[in-house]
Write an enzyme that holds these catalytic residues in place. Sequence first.
Site, PDB file in Angstrom:
ATOM      1  N   ASP A  97      11.109  15.582   6.482  1.00  0.00           N
ATOM      2  CA  ASP A  97       9.886  14.881   6.106  1.00  0.00           C
ATOM      3  C   ASP A  97       8.701  15.689   6.623  1.00  0.00           C
ATOM      4  OD1 ASP A  97       8.251  12.734   5.233  1.00  0.00           O
ATOM      5  OD2 ASP A  97       9.846  11.330   5.781  1.00  0.00           O
ATOM      6  N   ASP A 193       5.072  13.683   2.641  1.00  0.00           N
ATOM      7  CA  ASP A 193       4.485  12.367   2.856  1.00  0.00           C
ATOM      8  C   ASP A 193       3.090  12.281   2.227  1.00  0.00           C
ATOM      9  OD1 ASP A 193       4.670   9.753   4.362  1.00  0.00           O
ATOM     10  OD2 ASP A 193       2.869  10.582   5.309  1.00  0.00           O
ATOM     11  N   GLU A 243       5.801  12.189  -2.105  1.00  0.00           N
ATOM     12  CA  GLU A 243       5.467  10.772  -2.087  1.00  0.00           C
ATOM     13  C   GLU A 243       4.059  10.624  -2.622  1.00  0.00           C
ATOM     14  OE1 GLU A 243       5.181   6.991   0.989  1.00  0.00           O
ATOM     15  OE2 GLU A 243       4.463   8.963   1.600  1.00  0.00           O
ATOM     16  N   HIS A 317      12.091   3.502   4.133  1.00  0.00           N
ATOM     17  CA  HIS A 317      11.707   3.017   5.458  1.00  0.00           C
ATOM     18  C   HIS A 317      10.426   2.185   5.439  1.00  0.00           C
ATOM     19  CE1 HIS A 317       9.519   6.662   4.629  1.00  0.00           C
ATOM     20  NE2 HIS A 317       8.639   6.324   5.548  1.00  0.00           N
ATOM     21  N   ASP A 318       9.705   2.185   4.321  1.00  0.00           N
ATOM     22  CA  ASP A 318       8.452   1.441   4.212  1.00  0.00           C
ATOM     23  C   ASP A 318       8.569   0.202   3.330  1.00  0.00           C
ATOM     24  OD1 ASP A 318       6.915   3.104   5.826  1.00  0.00           O
ATOM     25  OD2 ASP A 318       6.272   4.371   4.160  1.00  0.00           O
TER      26      ASP A 318
END
Length: 548
Positions: A97, A193, A243, A317-318
């Site tokens: 990430d 990200d 993302e 994860h969000d």
Amino acid sequence: MTPDWKQSVVYQIYPKSFCSAHGQATGDLAGVTARLDYLHWLGVDWLWLTPIYVSPQRDNGYDVADYRAIDPRYGDMADFERLVTEAGRRGMGVMLDIVVNHTSTEHAWFQAARQSRDNPWRDFYLWRDAPNTWQSKFGGSAWEYDPLAGQYYLHLFDTSQADLNWDHPPLRQAVFDMMRFWLDKGVRGFRLDVINLISKPADFPDDDSDGRRFYTDGPHVHDHLQQMHREVFAGRDVLTVGEMSSTSLAHCIRYSHPDQHELSMTFNFHHLKVDYPDGHKWVAARYDFIALKRILSTWQEGMHAGGGWNAIFWCNHDQPRVLSRFGDAGAYRVQSAKLLATALHGLQGTPYVYQGEEIGMTNPDFAEITQYRDVETLNAHRLLLAGGVPEAEVMAAIRQKSRDNARTPMQWDASEHAGFSGEAPWIELAPNWREVNVAAQRDDPDSVLHHYRRLIALRKQHPVLVDGDYLCLTPDHSALWVYLRRTPNATLVVACNFSGETVGDTLPSLGTLAAAGNARVLIANHPDTPALGAELHLRPWEAVMWLA
């Protein structure tokens, strides 16, 4: 030639909650290595690790304080190198990430930038003498005053996450050099990200909005990503996924089209806002099923026509656990978990499986705010209460929407702490861990786990899952999602009943396929699946794939 990653499946690991090899409250890299045989058995091809860098953990690692060092909570560089080597021996690539829209305010770059206006680090960040109206995605102003610096710095997220200045060439070179550092260590992919937020207009326009329209897919973002591709990715076999926050279809085609030389694929989140009434996240609400189908169908058709590539996913994860969000976590937990997997893995794009999704993990339904750890959740609780929203309404929204729903420890077995660690974890377990775990499902061929394993294998066996176009046959049906995937040589029918009732419909195009006489069931989540026909009758939460 089709790139390997188009028929691959990515497994996302949140190391803090995956497995602790050293019996601590948080997971570690050695714990990931210890579970590689399980991941290889599952059949996944890539392992995406959320941030493992040195960090004060204000935002669980997305506040990076040192891009080139492993946070001691997770181990050390030797542990990481061992993980990369062992994953490679099993045919799996490791993706890191990369968080380069912002750094932690504890990063050496920011600490140097604060010292004076004329030092070489100052322009690594974005400063103003006075704030404008832009708002942080975590609530409140997007600007924070730094007394030492004597100016306000931009933070689109937490106050401890200062945005980087991508218009500054030395900053870009520092980022590219850092990414090459990890590639040289054997990393084979990057998840980037909120990468579409990196370019901000130099004049920071001010109006009555929260500012996102100015910096989302900003003025130079494609230039920056093309330079990243030239200087970091070109000549290497690297998988990259961006993302994309609040993005558009047109931009994602550009980001992921091979002729653009930017990224391999993109995440978008529009389909995960169908339970946001009037765009408001922090409200407990049912989801809009027809809107879910419409959004996913639009992106399936648009990306295929435009030559782009989707990263397809329900969870990360969000996001809350999809079983609690769009399925039935009660009586039909197993059937609806399999249905959700079938519906997603039938789509065009590269599927992402988030840890625990493959066993049907659910939201933990924590009742008290003291059980939550997520900074966004805690900020929302404070701000909503201050705004006069009753506590019961706030907690109902948090139980449904909190990012911590996805962050409870991976449920490996029915032993103490679910086999995650020898001591109490950093956040409580979901209460169903004794029933819902890997060990309970590994030896059950009818389990959710084995259904995921079969779906992952199917993508490698049937080109129509990779190359086929997409056509939704039930765009307005209140319970059925039936779609086709087609190539000149094959047609795949995916039929799903998103309800707890038996539902029927007549679809003449299915009758035409059935008349050819060669349709067969590839996978189903109910026993005794009927033959393909024009009259479709699906039992509660039934899902079927037919290949014709």
